[in-house]
Design an enzyme around this catalytic site. Sequence first.
Site, PDB file in Angstrom:
ATOM      1  N   TYR A  42       4.987 -10.080   8.708  1.00 46.54           N
ATOM      2  CA  TYR A  42       5.424 -11.272   9.436  1.00 46.54           C
ATOM      3  C   TYR A  42       4.608 -12.488   8.999  1.00 46.54           C
ATOM      4  O   TYR A  42       5.160 -13.554   8.702  1.00 46.54           O
ATOM      5  CB  TYR A  42       5.299 -11.041  10.943  1.00 46.54           C
ATOM      6  CG  TYR A  42       5.781 -12.214  11.768  1.00 46.54           C
ATOM      7  CD1 TYR A  42       7.142 -12.520  11.840  1.00 46.54           C
ATOM      8  CD2 TYR A  42       4.883 -13.025  12.460  1.00 46.54           C
ATOM      9  CE1 TYR A  42       7.595 -13.592  12.591  1.00 46.54           C
ATOM     10  CE2 TYR A  42       5.330 -14.102  13.214  1.00 46.54           C
ATOM     11  CZ  TYR A  42       6.687 -14.389  13.279  1.00 46.54           C
ATOM     12  OH  TYR A  42       7.128 -15.460  14.010  1.00 46.54           O
ATOM     13  N   SER A  86      -1.237 -22.227  20.103  1.00 47.12           N
ATOM     14  CA  SER A  86      -1.586 -21.085  19.258  1.00 47.12           C
ATOM     15  C   SER A  86      -2.851 -21.432  18.490  1.00 47.12           C
ATOM     16  O   SER A  86      -3.460 -22.471  18.720  1.00 47.12           O
ATOM     17  CB  SER A  86      -0.479 -20.805  18.248  1.00 47.12           C
ATOM     18  OG  SER A  86       0.709 -20.481  18.898  1.00 47.12           O
ATOM     19  N   GLU A 117     -15.824 -15.226  18.606  1.00 46.52           N
ATOM     20  CA  GLU A 117     -15.416 -14.212  19.577  1.00 46.52           C
ATOM     21  C   GLU A 117     -14.249 -13.388  19.019  1.00 46.52           C
ATOM     22  O   GLU A 117     -13.553 -13.833  18.115  1.00 46.52           O
ATOM     23  CB  GLU A 117     -15.026 -14.864  20.908  1.00 46.52           C
ATOM     24  CG  GLU A 117     -13.886 -15.861  20.786  1.00 46.52           C
ATOM     25  CD  GLU A 117     -13.742 -16.711  22.064  1.00 46.52           C
ATOM     26  OE1 GLU A 117     -13.174 -16.200  23.030  1.00 46.52           O
ATOM     27  OE2 GLU A 117     -14.190 -17.874  22.074  1.00 46.52           O
ATOM     28  N   LYS A 119     -10.610 -11.815  18.507  1.00 49.30           N
ATOM     29  CA  LYS A 119      -9.244 -12.246  18.810  1.00 49.30           C
ATOM     30  C   LYS A 119      -8.496 -11.022  19.326  1.00 49.30           C
ATOM     31  O   LYS A 119      -8.115 -10.144  18.563  1.00 49.30           O
ATOM     32  CB  LYS A 119      -8.564 -12.821  17.564  1.00 49.30           C
ATOM     33  CG  LYS A 119      -7.180 -13.374  17.848  1.00 49.30           C
ATOM     34  CD  LYS A 119      -6.641 -14.138  16.640  1.00 49.30           C
ATOM     35  CE  LYS A 119      -5.337 -14.831  16.974  1.00 49.30           C
ATOM     36  NZ  LYS A 119      -4.268 -13.878  17.332  1.00 49.30           N
ATOM     37  N   CYS A 448      -3.396  35.978  12.045  1.00 42.19           N
ATOM     38  CA  CYS A 448      -2.481  35.357  11.078  1.00 42.19           C
ATOM     39  C   CYS A 448      -3.228  35.061   9.790  1.00 42.19           C
ATOM     40  O   CYS A 448      -2.797  35.409   8.705  1.00 42.19           O
ATOM     41  CB  CYS A 448      -1.905  34.073  11.660  1.00 42.19           C
ATOM     42  SG  CYS A 448      -0.993  33.091  10.453  1.00 42.19           S
TER      43      CYS A 448
HETATM   44 ZN   LIG Z   1       1.078  33.539  11.177  1.00 40.40          ZN
END
Ligand SMILES: [Zn+2]
Length: 710
Positions: A42, A86, A117, A119, A448
């Site tokens: 932007y 702004s 400071e 933002k 596993c």
């Molecule tokens: Zn497994």
Amino acid sequence: MMPMNDAALLTPGDYADAVTAAVRAAAAYYTDGATPLGDDEYDALLRTIAAYEEAHPDEALPDSPTGKVAGGAVEGDVPHSVPMLSLDNVFSAEELTDWAAGLERRLGRPVAAWCVEPKLDGLAVAARYRAGRLHQLITRGDGLAGEDISHAADTVLGLPAALAEPVDVELRGEVLLTREQFEHANEVRTAHGAVPFANPRNGAAGTLRAKDRPYRVELTFFAYAAVGLESAAGRDTAVGADTAVGLDGDLAHSALLERLAALGANTAAATAAHPRRCATLEEAQQRIEEIAALRSDLPFGIDGVVVKADAAADQRDAGSGSRAPRWAVARKLAAEHKVTRLLDVEWNVGRTGIIAPRAVLEPVVIDGVTVTYATLHNPADITRRGLMLGDRVFVYRAGDVIPRVEAPLVDERTGDERPIAFPESCPRCGDAIDTTEQRWRCARGRNCQAVASVVYAAGRDQLDIEGLGGTRAVQLVESGLVTDVADLFSLTREQLLGLERMGDTSTDNLLAAIETARSRPLNRVFCALGVRGTGRTMSRRIAAHFGSMAAIRAADAETLAAVDGIGAEKARVIVAELADLAPLLDRLAARGVGTAVTAPQARVTADAGAGEGPEAEAEAAPVAGGPLAGEAVVVTGSMTGPLTALSRNEMNELVERAGGKASSSVSKRTTLLVAGEKAGSKRAKAEELGIRIVTPDEFAVLVADHLPQG
Ligand SMILES: [Zn+2]
């Protein structure tokens, strides 16, 4: 997306498209907090538009966002007493220096002091207090008028219902979701079946406008300015009513912030990024760097650091333009949120059997780091976020945190997106998945890993154990006989015969295959460990380079990186994984697997000779048994007799083959010193400690059975 190239190359049509895209993005962002563009994109679009307009001032379109608060996207119906402006942006230290020089030229004098400071990355609001009581909360809107959002005031922390003094004042500041509030907000939202916020700022925008939600989301206010600070009694405590304090008032900005805190308003003063008064611009630049470095540790998001002329007189004399004050500027920081594409989702199984999704992204640079992977937490999280493959997604990364995918840009979908396929069986071992918890887990849990690693180790390119496929591995692991590859080598005939479907013949065949595997060469044993990044080829190179498992284990990352094809990064991974595998390696060695030694192709440890160099520990695990069992051995001086040709590394390997532990420095734990010719301070230290000392010839006799052949 609009072209971001040199504005001079834009056609009038490109320019008009760019204006339309920017207006659309600003409108989306300032109304519902969603945006099709990342912050950087932007900003780049706005710069392109501004550059085109500078080159073609006659062609500027009336709806161009240039010079308008909030890109001209928002209008409200509550007029601001003093416009809410702004800030102009700078994007580098050089641009800040130029900006400050311009300000000082305008003033005709140096700026007295700066205030630096953070933002805050939220929404600007004005909070009106009458006689110290909160009366009205208004958004910035287009800067001239905003929207009344008083209904949301009681969800905003840091915005007290009553101030410490009965003053009429309008506090100005930022409303945002702290990181903690953001996490909590998304938990609450998803529990109510709502889509999670894409990021904290969008969440703050949506929350402030929302009415009649069935749940409560808390926000936080941080004050950074005030208008019309006057006591109810009429005593002028700071400046007259209807003037922006710090613009016409006589309080320096840093003093004003202290005053606001004293009134009970929340400010950034209590955070590590607290505002600081800086005497010089150099000091201010340094403080900017400090705040930027703190960024990922702050409790809230920041998108820049604000630098303000601190003194009221400097602010007054500099004045303001239509959009922004001339005495303040935002030094923008790179965005922590970026938009990129979700290419794929990988499913990885952890040591405990947890099956975790990981996003594969089109590479995107966030704050200087290229991000290719991001965490997706768990399957429920993917469902909640409504992610699809091919989606443009918001990715968040700050400091050292693991990047995460936050939300898809649903408006950007083309129809080519595909649903994310969830695994139906464990991607590692193929067993069922336990989906009863949020985090999915292989039904085998820790087993596993055991099954998968045993099957891999027994594979044809590794230990090549015939008859040990998936089914058999599952059986061995689930019977509890085998938890890792080392256990295979202590299986007994009786144990195997006790298993189902294991007759005399298959038991004998399996035991024979395992026995054959016991003497596989080092490269295959190393490959069987399944260390990440070490397949057949790399395992062969590592084995050839080091010659023994002990030498591989003794190598640090730097030494490993000397092997062809291993970079510094991979070397660190290998060292770390080998450290994790130490118990397994010890047990393999104790069972005589991978203990064969060949002459290494390269000397991996510099021979310190008689010199007493840095006390580098070159230790490796001892082999069980042997004449040096239990001995901690140090070798020093030049070797003679049968040991003449051995390097210091080969001496250390010899010590380990003979069951001892090799070390490079003499300590109280040392039990034996092999002292050759010109032995220096190590010998003296060993004598002092009463450690047994032998000559190379005596040592050669001691370890005669373990000397290298030839
Ligand atoms: Zn497994």
